[in-house]
Design a protein around this motif. Structure first.
Motif, PDB file in Angstrom:
ATOM      1  N   ASN A  91     -33.590 -12.541  45.074  1.00 44.63           N
ATOM      2  CA  ASN A  91     -34.910 -12.135  44.583  1.00 44.63           C
ATOM      3  C   ASN A  91     -35.475 -10.977  45.405  1.00 44.63           C
ATOM      4  O   ASN A  91     -36.546 -11.073  46.007  1.00 44.63           O
ATOM      5  CB  ASN A  91     -35.871 -13.328  44.585  1.00 44.63           C
ATOM      6  CG  ASN A  91     -35.332 -14.511  43.824  1.00 44.63           C
ATOM      7  OD1 ASN A  91     -34.595 -14.354  42.854  1.00 44.63           O
ATOM      8  ND2 ASN A  91     -35.661 -15.715  44.272  1.00 44.63           N
TER       9      ASN A  91
ATOM     10  N   LYS B 288     -35.159 -13.848  51.172  1.00 41.44           N
ATOM     11  CA  LYS B 288     -35.611 -13.937  49.781  1.00 41.44           C
ATOM     12  C   LYS B 288     -36.984 -13.285  49.608  1.00 41.44           C
ATOM     13  O   LYS B 288     -37.814 -13.258  50.515  1.00 41.44           O
ATOM     14  CB  LYS B 288     -35.676 -15.397  49.352  1.00 41.44           C
ATOM     15  CG  LYS B 288     -36.595 -16.273  50.211  1.00 41.44           C
ATOM     16  CD  LYS B 288     -36.506 -17.738  49.805  1.00 41.44           C
ATOM     17  CE  LYS B 288     -37.402 -18.610  50.678  1.00 41.44           C
ATOM     18  NZ  LYS B 288     -37.317 -20.043  50.301  1.00 41.44           N
ATOM     19  N   GLY B 289     -37.166 -12.709  48.439  1.00 39.90           N
ATOM     20  CA  GLY B 289     -38.487 -12.256  48.033  1.00 39.90           C
ATOM     21  C   GLY B 289     -39.000 -11.010  48.725  1.00 39.90           C
ATOM     22  O   GLY B 289     -40.210 -10.774  48.711  1.00 39.90           O
TER      23      GLY B 289
ATOM     24  N   ASN C 195     -29.855 -11.462  42.137  1.00 36.98           N
ATOM     25  CA  ASN C 195     -31.166 -11.022  41.663  1.00 36.98           C
ATOM     26  C   ASN C 195     -31.806  -9.991  42.595  1.00 36.98           C
ATOM     27  O   ASN C 195     -32.902 -10.183  43.102  1.00 36.98           O
ATOM     28  CB  ASN C 195     -32.105 -12.218  41.473  1.00 36.98           C
ATOM     29  CG  ASN C 195     -33.321 -11.850  40.623  1.00 36.98           C
ATOM     30  OD1 ASN C 195     -33.258 -10.967  39.772  1.00 36.98           O
ATOM     31  ND2 ASN C 195     -34.435 -12.504  40.864  1.00 36.98           N
ATOM     32  N   TRP C 196     -31.102  -8.882  42.791  1.00 38.63           N
ATOM     33  CA  TRP C 196     -31.637  -7.750  43.552  1.00 38.63           C
ATOM     34  C   TRP C 196     -32.120  -6.676  42.570  1.00 38.63           C
ATOM     35  O   TRP C 196     -31.987  -6.815  41.354  1.00 38.63           O
ATOM     36  CB  TRP C 196     -30.559  -7.184  44.481  1.00 38.63           C
ATOM     37  CG  TRP C 196     -29.436  -6.559  43.722  1.00 38.63           C
ATOM     38  CD1 TRP C 196     -29.270  -5.240  43.421  1.00 38.63           C
ATOM     39  CD2 TRP C 196     -28.341  -7.245  43.100  1.00 38.63           C
ATOM     40  NE1 TRP C 196     -28.136  -5.052  42.670  1.00 38.63           N
ATOM     41  CE2 TRP C 196     -27.550  -6.270  42.454  1.00 38.63           C
ATOM     42  CE3 TRP C 196     -27.947  -8.577  43.030  1.00 38.63           C
ATOM     43  CZ2 TRP C 196     -26.391  -6.592  41.753  1.00 38.63           C
ATOM     44  CZ3 TRP C 196     -26.796  -8.891  42.321  1.00 38.63           C
ATOM     45  CH2 TRP C 196     -26.022  -7.917  41.704  1.00 38.63           C
TER      46      TRP C 196
ATOM     47  N   MET D   2     -35.054  -5.853  41.650  1.00 37.27           N
ATOM     48  CA  MET D   2     -36.027  -6.390  40.703  1.00 37.27           C
ATOM     49  C   MET D   2     -37.037  -5.338  40.247  1.00 37.27           C
ATOM     50  O   MET D   2     -37.600  -5.466  39.147  1.00 37.27           O
ATOM     51  CB  MET D   2     -36.750  -7.580  41.335  1.00 37.27           C
ATOM     52  CG  MET D   2     -35.867  -8.804  41.535  1.00 37.27           C
ATOM     53  SD  MET D   2     -36.709 -10.139  42.430  1.00 37.27           S
ATOM     54  CE  MET D   2     -38.029 -10.525  41.289  1.00 37.27           C
TER      55      MET D   2
END
Length: 465
Positions: A267, A212-213, A290-291, A293
């Motif tokens: 994310n 993530k992130g 949620n890619w 971004m």
């Protein structure tokens, strides 16, 4: 029990990341060993289990040049590490070396404060083989946490490089940094073993992770360059006829037998799960959300089956709610080559749902997938790079393409261009096409499963378990 002091071993030094401007994305890592950093590591061994802790600077080097660690050994990590570097460590096919957290102790790896300079990789495997790496229980026992600073795109959380193979990574969390996992080897001038087909990297398992992130790709598995220009030390994607006569070109090593499964990816700045240069690739039971971004159209695939991939099977994945395309296919064809995309749920993307632009007459069996709520076409196939054979498209559910803006033409469900061809199933293999969610009569809150009386029938995705 005795103490082993391992002093003055080679350390992996600075890693420089260059982001190429080409839409054929390529991250180039200048991989370099710096000697004589004079760091100390203390190991306590009981039988064939070792417990290793960080040095005074929070770093750990495991360099097995001296043969300390044998096949079947277990290396337990204890503490918080700014960097863990595993060099020249090899188990065997029947007795891999296990690297894990010490039971009852959570381990953190990485440097959130890194903002340039040396130690730009949280954890790296270098010329290492037959390794199992991961937490003993759950995904919180080992956490790799990368840079959160301005230079974070140049930070690798986990790198598998320099021909490392027969690696299993499981049961851990990766967060922040640039790339979550990078698993590839760059060609090196004068070293034929870094070039295809002289060497093949075998057997990579990546499963049960949370990623993530990350600022770049969550996973960057396999080398994306079609060719490598050794003279310019840069990727080359063009035709062989366009190669400079004074330059030397080679192809990067391919992976063989890669499985990516049971992972949660969320994310992400660029692509979610990106793959390339792999023979026998299976991507399954992953959730990607949620890619893309950063909203870069050159880096916007939820799952990307990239160039130089053959014999691929992408199934039972759930990809949803991202800025870009839900799945992208760029694989290659050939005698006896198969590509399967089966029983996936792709929903809520901002572009086309699934796009294909394969090479060398790649044929894809695209079956029993559900593609729903796309801003563009449900499925788009472009033959401009050679995917001009007849694609098999059976038993899929295509729901609400083009944001349901009327009129919805039939081509919005399966859009072909540049000599692409499709064979659609009939009877029980027919594709079901619905301009709206209401007309499909499915439960959007339950993986788009058909409600009683739905005209979807047996088409589309069915969640396993």
């Amino acid at each position: 029990m005795k103490n082993l002091n391992i002093i003055g071993q080679s350390m992996i030094g600075a890693a420089m990341l260059i982001l190429a401007a080409s839409c054929q994305k390529e991250d180039i890592l200048t991989e370099k060993l710096d000697a004589n950093n004079n760091l100390a590591v203390t190991a306590t061994v009981t039988g064939r289990e070792f417990t290793l802790v960080p040095d005074a600077n929070g770093r750990l080097l495991i360099d097995n040049t001296a043969g300390t660690y044998k096949p079947g050994d277990i290396i337990n990590l204890k503490g918080n590490f700014k960097a863990v570097q595993v060099v020249n460590v090899s188990g065997s096919a029947s007795a891999p070396i296990t690297i894990r957290n010490l039971a009852g102790n959570a381990v953190k790896i990485g440097d959130p404060a890194w903002n340039g300079g040396a130690y730009s990789v949280g954890c790296v495997f270098w010329n290492s083989h037959y390794i199992r790496f991961g937490g003993q229980s759950g995904q919180s026992q080992i956490v790799i946490s990368g840079s959160t600073q301005g230079a974070k795109e140049a930070y690798y959380d986990l790198q598998i490089g320099n021909k490392s193979d027969n690696i299993e990574v499981s049961n851990l969390t990766i967060e922040n940094g640039g790339n979550g996992i990078v698993a590839k080897t760059d060609p090196v001038t004068g070293d034929a073993t870094t070039q295809y087909p002289n060497t093949t990297m075998n057997n990579l398992l990546i499963h049960d992770l949370v990623i993530k992130g990350t600022a770049n790709e969550a996973m960057y598995i396999g080398h994306t360059a079609t060719y490598w220009d050794l003279t310019a030390n840069a990727p080359y994607y063009g035709a062989t006829a366009g190669m400079a006569t004074s330059h030397q070109y080679v192809q990067p090593i391919m992976w063989k037998n890669v499985k990516i499964y049971n992972n949660k990816v969320m994310n992400i700045g660029k692509d979610g799960i990106q793959t390339a240069a792999i023979d026998h690739l299976e991507v399954y039971n992953n959730e990607v959300t949620n890619w893309a971004m950063e909203k870069n159209s050159a880096h916007n695939g939820g799952i990307l089956i990239g160039g130089r991939t053959i014999n691929t099977n992408t199934h039972d994945n759930y990809v949803h709610d991202g800025w870009g395309e839900l799945c992208q296919f760029y694989g290659s064809g050939g005698s006896g080559v198969t590509h399967i995309i089966h029983n996936n749920l792709f929903r809520n993307g901002s572009g086309d749902g699934v796009s294909m632009r394969g090479y060398a007459n790649a044929i894809v069996q695209f079956t029993n997938n559900t593609i729903a709520y796309t801003m563009g076409n449900s499925l788009r196939i472009n033959g401009s790079t050679g995917q001009t054979g007849v694609q098999i498209v059976n038993g899929n559910a295509f729901i609400r393409p083009h944001n349901a803006v009327a009129p919805i033409y039939d081509k919005y469900y399966i859009y072909t261009e540049q000599n692409a061809q499709v064979q659609e199933g009939t009877g029980t293999l027919v594709n079901k096409k619905f301009p709206t969610w209401l007309s499909a009569q499915v439960n959007a809150a339950n993986y788009y499963l058909p409600l009683a009386g739905s005209p979807m029938g047996t088409a589309g995705y069915r969640k396993l378990n």
